[in-house]
Motif scaffolding. Structure first.
Motif, PDB file in Angstrom:
ATOM      1  N   ASP B  35       0.569  -1.520   0.243  1.00 47.60           N
ATOM      2  CA  ASP B  35      -0.266  -0.505  -0.296  1.00 47.60           C
ATOM      3  C   ASP B  35       0.633   1.103  -0.197  1.00 47.60           C
ATOM      4  O   ASP B  35       0.331   2.051  -1.143  1.00 47.60           O
ATOM      5  N   CYS B  36       1.788   0.975   0.769  1.00 48.43           N
ATOM      6  CA  CYS B  36       2.887   2.481   0.453  1.00 48.43           C
ATOM      7  C   CYS B  36       4.298   2.197   0.664  1.00 48.43           C
ATOM      8  O   CYS B  36       4.911   3.166   0.987  1.00 48.43           O
ATOM      9  N   SER B  37       4.185   1.165   0.439  1.00 45.99           N
ATOM     10  CA  SER B  37       5.601   0.669   0.159  1.00 45.99           C
ATOM     11  C   SER B  37       6.900   0.498   1.295  1.00 45.99           C
ATOM     12  O   SER B  37       8.267   0.647   0.320  1.00 45.99           O
ATOM     13  N   GLU B  46       1.377  -6.613  10.436  1.00 45.54           N
ATOM     14  CA  GLU B  46       1.009  -5.330   9.025  1.00 45.54           C
ATOM     15  C   GLU B  46       2.182  -4.399   9.185  1.00 45.54           C
ATOM     16  O   GLU B  46       3.190  -4.262  10.159  1.00 45.54           O
ATOM     17  N   CYS B  47       2.156  -3.179   8.064  1.00 45.16           N
ATOM     18  CA  CYS B  47       2.977  -1.835   7.488  1.00 45.16           C
ATOM     19  C   CYS B  47       2.879  -1.498   9.121  1.00 45.16           C
ATOM     20  O   CYS B  47       1.670  -0.463   9.223  1.00 45.16           O
ATOM     21  N   PRO B  48       3.693  -1.057  10.101  1.00 50.61           N
ATOM     22  CA  PRO B  48       4.019  -0.346  10.596  1.00 50.61           C
ATOM     23  C   PRO B  48       3.462   1.151  10.628  1.00 50.61           C
ATOM     24  O   PRO B  48       2.986   2.389  11.291  1.00 50.61           O
ATOM     25  N   ALA B  49       3.780   1.412   9.398  1.00 53.05           N
ATOM     26  CA  ALA B  49       3.577   3.095   8.599  1.00 53.05           C
ATOM     27  C   ALA B  49       2.290   3.171   8.051  1.00 53.05           C
ATOM     28  O   ALA B  49       1.382   4.305   8.115  1.00 53.05           O
ATOM     29  N   CYS B  50       1.040   2.617   8.199  1.00 56.29           N
ATOM     30  CA  CYS B  50       0.088   2.500   7.151  1.00 56.29           C
ATOM     31  C   CYS B  50      -0.695   1.329   8.236  1.00 56.29           C
ATOM     32  O   CYS B  50      -1.928   1.790   7.047  1.00 56.29           O
ATOM     33  N   ALA B  51      -0.831   0.657   8.519  1.00 52.74           N
ATOM     34  CA  ALA B  51      -0.605  -0.489   9.232  1.00 52.74           C
ATOM     35  C   ALA B  51      -1.723  -1.289   7.920  1.00 52.74           C
ATOM     36  O   ALA B  51      -2.692  -2.380   8.677  1.00 52.74           O
TER      37      ALA B  51
HETATM   38 ZN   LIG Z   1       2.185   0.513   4.606  1.00 59.20          ZN
END
Ligand SMILES: [Zn+2]
Lengths: 398, 136
Positions: B35-37, B46-51
């Motif tokens: 999603d956010c690269s 899960e991505c810590p930047a965008c969940a």
């Molecule tokens: Zn992300």
């Protein structure tokens, strides 16, 4: 501002015999320290209604790192408590003290026995310090966070923290000659401490002659495993008038951890979690770094004390090398006496609690030959290294 | 590379297997957010930047530089040879770091900023990512 901290004092302190390979059990040492602290606070075991320790886990833990757990000590002293706690996650070793201060502030307890016991010297025997992860199960395959360091033979906090120091050297031009002032200063002070384990004078030549462990850390940059127990009584502040000596009042604590809680993924490797805990502590008091009369800062490795000097604002970020150069500022008669008992480097690795014990002794004016001259009104304590940190500011009362 | 020393090896599980076996084809991979690269390390669900939850292993260039290092002399595991432990920052993302070893490198050359490329040491199923000088 009346914060929870100022509802507590440290009314009593006690310390067992401290030494290399005492061949006494952790419980034996703990009871010696606890009995001394309870008596020093003017109390009996019937008055103790709380108990707190770091890291907990009990006597069965290997390696002498953990002393007896709080249930074991509660039982040995037949304490009847309203609150009890033990654990290793939190604001470094000071978490055990800070938890007690919170319990007293919250009204859960009036007099908390807090202790930390190590028997690492006896446990290690003649073989010396063991690396993390090479015992027993280590060869089975490692999981969790240690999988990112152990396969690369980065077995010890010495390796991990050496990389913090090396990055500091790179960014700020910090030198080994400067860093050497931490162990040399500690050794000078240890010579005045009858309980210190290493008291022979140390010169800069001696420092550079000590063998390299992991650059830039030499043997003399690494603390000395010992056996010993330290105990404190955290009491409700009203108890100060019932004690026949000055006490340490808790002024502020620092518990923040804002960077990633990781040895190698922390955002700024030249700092450590100390940066966050130190800054947090100063938001909880009107006192300033210039008000501090004595600093007792964790020196499991010498660089850690430098990072703490910066974290607590005694000098700017990156300036600790210049600050300690020559050793005058941090000497017993300097502007900021540091690790006045000899630190863990020379007095022995009582694992955090040696520093708060010494802060209390200095505030009470009972440090004997190593007592800082003049009136010691404010003491700063920092515990921990890497992603682990806790800070406390203590003032004298009475 | 010279003879492999004793190593504690990672225990492989569903979360870390891609990382520790990635070197089988000579490539280094990190988990990356679809999603956010963001590159995410250590691996997480899960991505810590965008969940975001659309994380998958992605090949990186294998290039980076020494962020910090230490030359170990203590004989923790019985081997007398000094060795380099390095914290390597990967080119693809600031702060994307690995604790690792430098292989086939002159210890006197090691310093912060030294340019590196990935190499692997195979131990059974595991391909340990390591780094060596990038100028040869
Ligand atoms: Zn992300």
């Amino acid at each position: 501002m009346t914060s929870f901290e100022r509802r507590s004092i440290i009314s009593g302190v006690g310390q067992s015999a401290v030494g290399r390979r005492l061949n006494r059990s952790g419980m034996d040492l703990t009871l010696e320290a606890a009995r001394a602290a309870i008596a020093d606070a003017g109390l009996t075991t019937a008055d103790i209604d709380g108990i707190s320790t770091y890291p907990g886990g009990g006597s069965a833990a290997p390696g002498g790192f953990a002393g007896p757990g709080s249930p074991e000590v509660q039982d040995a002293l037949r304490l009847q408590v309203n609150w009890h706690s033990g654990g290793s996650e939190g604001a470094a070793q000071l978490a055990a003290v800070i938890n007690a201060v919170m319990a007293v502030g919250a009204g859960l307890a009036r007099h908390v026995l807090v202790y930390r016991t190590v028997t690492e010297a006896t446990a290690q025997g003649a073989g010396g310090r063991q690396p993390i992860g090479l015992g027993g199960g280590g060869r089975q395959g490692v999981s969790g966070t240690m999988q990112w360091s152990l396969p690369y033979r980065a077995y010890s906090a010495a390796n991990w923290l050496a990389m913090n120091a090396q990055r500091h050297f790179h960014e700020f031009g910090t030198t080994a000659e400067q860093m050497a002032m931490i162990p040399i200063n500690a050794r000078k002070n240890a010579a005045l401490n009858p309980k210190a384990v290493y008291t022979d004078p140390m010169t800069l030549d001696d420092y550079f002659a000590s063998r390299m462990i992991t650059t830039p850390f030499r043997l003399f940059d690494c603390d000395a495993p010992v056996d010993g127990s330290t105990a404190l009584i955290v009491s409700t502040a009203e108890h100060a008038r019932d004690v026949d000596h000055p006490v340490a009042r808790v002024e502020a604590v620092g518990t923040a951890l804002r960077g990633r809680p990781s040895w190698d993924q922390f955002d700024d490797m030249t700092t450590m979690a100390a940066r966050d805990a130190g800054a947090h502590m100063w938001t909880r008091t009107d006192l300033k770094p210039a008000d501090v009369d004595v600093a007792e800062l964790y020196d499991g490795f010498s660089f850690l004390a430098m990072a703490w000097l910066e974290a607590l604002g005694f000098c700017g970020h990156g300036e600790s090398g210049a600050f300690i150069e020559g050793g005058h500022r941090i000497a017993l008669d300097g502007e900021l006496p540091l690790n006045t008992h000899g630190g863990q480097l020379s007095a022995g690795r009582l694992h955090g609690f040696g520093f708060i014990h010494e802060a209390c002794v200095q505030l009470r004016g009972t440090a004997g030959a190593r007592q800082v001259a003049g009136s010691v009104e404010v003491a700063a304590v920092g515990n921990g290294g890497g992603p682990i940190a806790g800070a406390m500011l203590l003032t004298r009362e009475g | 590379m010279s003879a492999a020393p004793f190593r504690v090896l990672p225990h492989l599980d569903d979360e870390n297997r891609f990382f520790w076996t990635s070197g089988a084809d000579g490539q280094l991979r990190f988990l990356r957010c679809g999603d956010c690269s963001e590159y995410v390390h250590p691996p997480a669900p899960e991505c810590p930047a965008c969940a975001g939850r659309r994380l998958s292993p992605e090949v990186v260039s294998g290039r980076g530089e020494v962020f910090s290092y230490t030359i170990n002399h203590q004989q923790w595991d019985g081997s007398p040879e000094p060795y380099v432990i390095a914290l390597v920052e990967i080119d693809e993302q600031i702060g994307l770091r690995l604790t690792t070893n430098l292989a086939d490198i002159d210890i006197d050359r090691v310093g912060v900023g030294l340019r590196l490329k990935v190499c692997f040491e195979q131990q059974g199923d595991v391909f340990l990512p390591m780094f060596t000088g990038d100028d040869r």
